[in-house]
Scaffold this active site. Structure first.
Site, PDB file in Angstrom:
ATOM      1  N   GLU A   1      20.001  23.404  50.329  1.00  0.00           N
ATOM      2  CA  GLU A   1      19.337  22.626  49.281  1.00  0.00           C
ATOM      3  C   GLU A   1      18.020  23.330  49.020  1.00  0.00           C
ATOM      4  OE1 GLU A   1      17.434  20.845  46.788  1.00  0.00           O
ATOM      5  OE2 GLU A   1      16.562  19.980  48.607  1.00  0.00           O
TER       6      GLU A   1
ATOM      7  N   CYS B   1      10.974  19.658  45.237  1.00  0.00           N
ATOM      8  CA  CYS B   1      12.018  20.508  44.656  1.00  0.00           C
ATOM      9  C   CYS B   1      12.508  19.930  43.339  1.00  0.00           C
ATOM     10  CB  CYS B   1      13.168  20.696  45.640  1.00  0.00           C
ATOM     11  SG  CYS B   1      13.859  19.160  46.274  1.00  0.00           S
TER      12      CYS B   1
END
Length: 517
Positions: free
Chosen positions: A266, A300
């Site tokens: 991720e 993110c």
């Protein structure tokens, strides 16, 4: 503008003691934990040697061999107890996140709530690790699929979500029957020690119920890249779950591929929001603000590109600049202050990266509003910045490069096809959103020909996902999925079983293989 009192020294030892961390057991001279609030040291820790790493992995692997045989609902009880510990210590752990990672208080508390939520999810999941019964072409046979514990899970986490990402992985891995080895960011080791201490408390209560926790079930590794590399290289690690930059993920993937290891990545996100002509600007404005400047642009899922239709560009942009001016003038400061909305960047390197990105944007035709360092005379070793809006004539190389800082590139578009093409024309594919009241536009955005991201939202921002959905993205975001939905399958191995309960031995596909008597 908020201020910092340079004489206020943050002492985390009482807070760590409340959370169950005996700091003296970890003190050393290898790694200094600093607070981005003022840049001062919080603690100095000893790092794990490579021999220690191997020993801890060995202990976790031995624990897995026992834990995998514990019934899943019983394993879920341990996670339930961890959730109870997190509820009881939400304020303390949230404050530690604020101190060590620089998040504002609300975001620190919100991160701990994510941990609680994923524990609740995992407890229910422990009774729902479903397999399949599959139709078979052979009489007197049954075919089925089941999910079995994968092994020891190596977790590598980043500074910006120092506790929630661990919980996403740990809660699911534990109910799936796996053991844990966690290598947290070297920028946030104290929050990791606190999580480990709370899990140990939960384990003690689990044992008090008459249940057994194998020694070594959860291990923590303190150190830098060499420690992470040793974790990735070890063949006893069945799954490597790594959250962080694309650069880090590429290094992990390459090392893991050497031994065909399973990975869950991720990674970065260069996230975009499209503002359509029918958009409710009263919704789009606050969504843009939170998504772009929350966590000082260090998520993110942070909004980095705003793609605005020509019809509403001149209405939205002045309002957005005014909102930026308001937060920049009154709401930047110590994240420990209740009124603060924008805390510090994690360190000097983050600030310097932001300034390089802004200079590159200017060189490529951009007009910058904001982006300056503030409060340097109050905290010389901390890096507070005004969030930046950069009006760009096109989606240049600077725009296509993710910078982990509060920079929002703003561009115009005329057709939805053009906007979607702009959104998708970056290496990453994590989060995206569109603001529109046109159902056709919304559906086109979510269709196969629309957003190519793992997250595609309508009339909400790019940031602030719930744990119930699978979290992750495509392309250079890594393709992994954490948290909700069926992400649990990454922590297990699939087995297809065929059982013959007849007295014959028919072969599949009608093959006849008769060797005679």
């Amino acid at each position: 503008m908020s201020t910092l009192n340079a004489l206020d020294i943050i002492d985390v030892k009482p807070l760590l003691t409340k959370l169950g961390v005996a700091l003296e057991q970890f003190e050393g001279s290898d790694l200094v934990a600093r607070s981005p609030i003022d840049g001062r040291p919080l603690a100095s820790l000893k790092a794990d040697t490579l021999a220690n790493v191997s020993d801890k992995i060995a202990a976790a692997h031995a624990a897995f061999l026992i834990w995998r045989n514990v019934p899943a609902p019983v394993r879920g009880e341990l996670v339930r107890l961890l959730g109870d510990e997190l509820r009881a210590h939400k304020v303390e752990l949230g404050e530690l996140v604020t101190i060590e990672a620089g998040k504002i208080r609300q975001e620190g508390l919100g991160e701990v709530q994510e941990m609680i939520d994923i524990c609740d999810f995992a407890v229910g999941l422990s009774r729902q690790l479903y397999g399949l019964t599959i139709a078979t072409e052979r009489c007197g046979h049954r075919m089925m699929e089941q999910w079995l514990p994968a092994g020891t899970v190596g977790i590598i986490s980043a500074f910006n979500f120092p506790v929630a990402v661990w919980a996403w992985n740990a809660a699911l891995a534990l109910v799936c029957g796996d053991s844990l080895v966690w290598k947290p960011s070297e920028k946030t080791p104290l929050t990791a020690l606190a999580c480990d201490a709370l899990l140990i408390r939960a384990m003690k209560k689990f044992v008090e119920q008459g249940k057994t926790v194998p020694d070594g079930l959860s291990q923590i590794l303190i150190g830098g890249p060499a420690v992470g590399a040793a974790l990735v290289d070890d063949p006893r690690i069945a799954l490597i779950s790594a959250t962080g930059s694309t650069r880090m993920g590429r290094a992990v993937a390459q090392r893991a591929a050497e031994r065909f290891a399973k990975t869950l990545l991720e990674l970065g996100g260069n996230n975009a929001m499209i503002v359509a002509p029918t958009a409710d600007l009263d919704l789009a404005l606050p969504a843009t603000l939170f998504s772009a400047v929350g966590t000082a642009g260090q998520r993110c899922t942070t909004l980095r590109r705003l793609i605005v239709h020509n019809a509403v560009y001149d209405s939205l942009l002045p309002r957005l600049k005014m909102a930026y001016q308001n937060v920049s003038s009154t709401r930047i400061g110590s994240p420990l202050a209740a009124a603060t909305l924008i805390g510090p960047l994690i360190d000097r390197a983050a600030f310097e990266g932001m300034q390089r990105a802004l200079q590159a944007a200017i060189a490529q035709g951009g007009t910058v509003t904001g982006g300056e360092r503030v409060m340097a005379d109050h905290a010389a070793d901390a890096y507070y910045v005004q969030p930046a809006i950069v009006e760009m004539p096109a989606q240049t190389a600077a725009v296509c490069t993710e910078t982990f800082a509060p920079i929002l590139y703003v561009m115009r578009y005329q057709t939805l096809d053009e906007a979607i093409a702009l959104q998708n024309a970056v290496p990453q594919g994590l989060s995206s959103s569109i603001f529109t009241n046109d159902v056709r536009e919304a559906e086109q955005f979510m269709a196969a020909s629309g957003s190519d991201c793992g997250i595609a939202n309508v009339n909400i921002g790019t940031s602030g996902a719930e744990i119930g959905g699978a979290f992750g993205g495509e392309k250079e975001t890594g393709g992994g999925r954490e948290s909700g939905s069926d992400s649990w399958k990454a922590y297990m191995r699939r087995a297809t079983n065929t059982i013959n309960y007849s007295r014959a031995l028919p072969l599949a596909q009608g093959i006849v293989f008769n060797a005679g008597d």
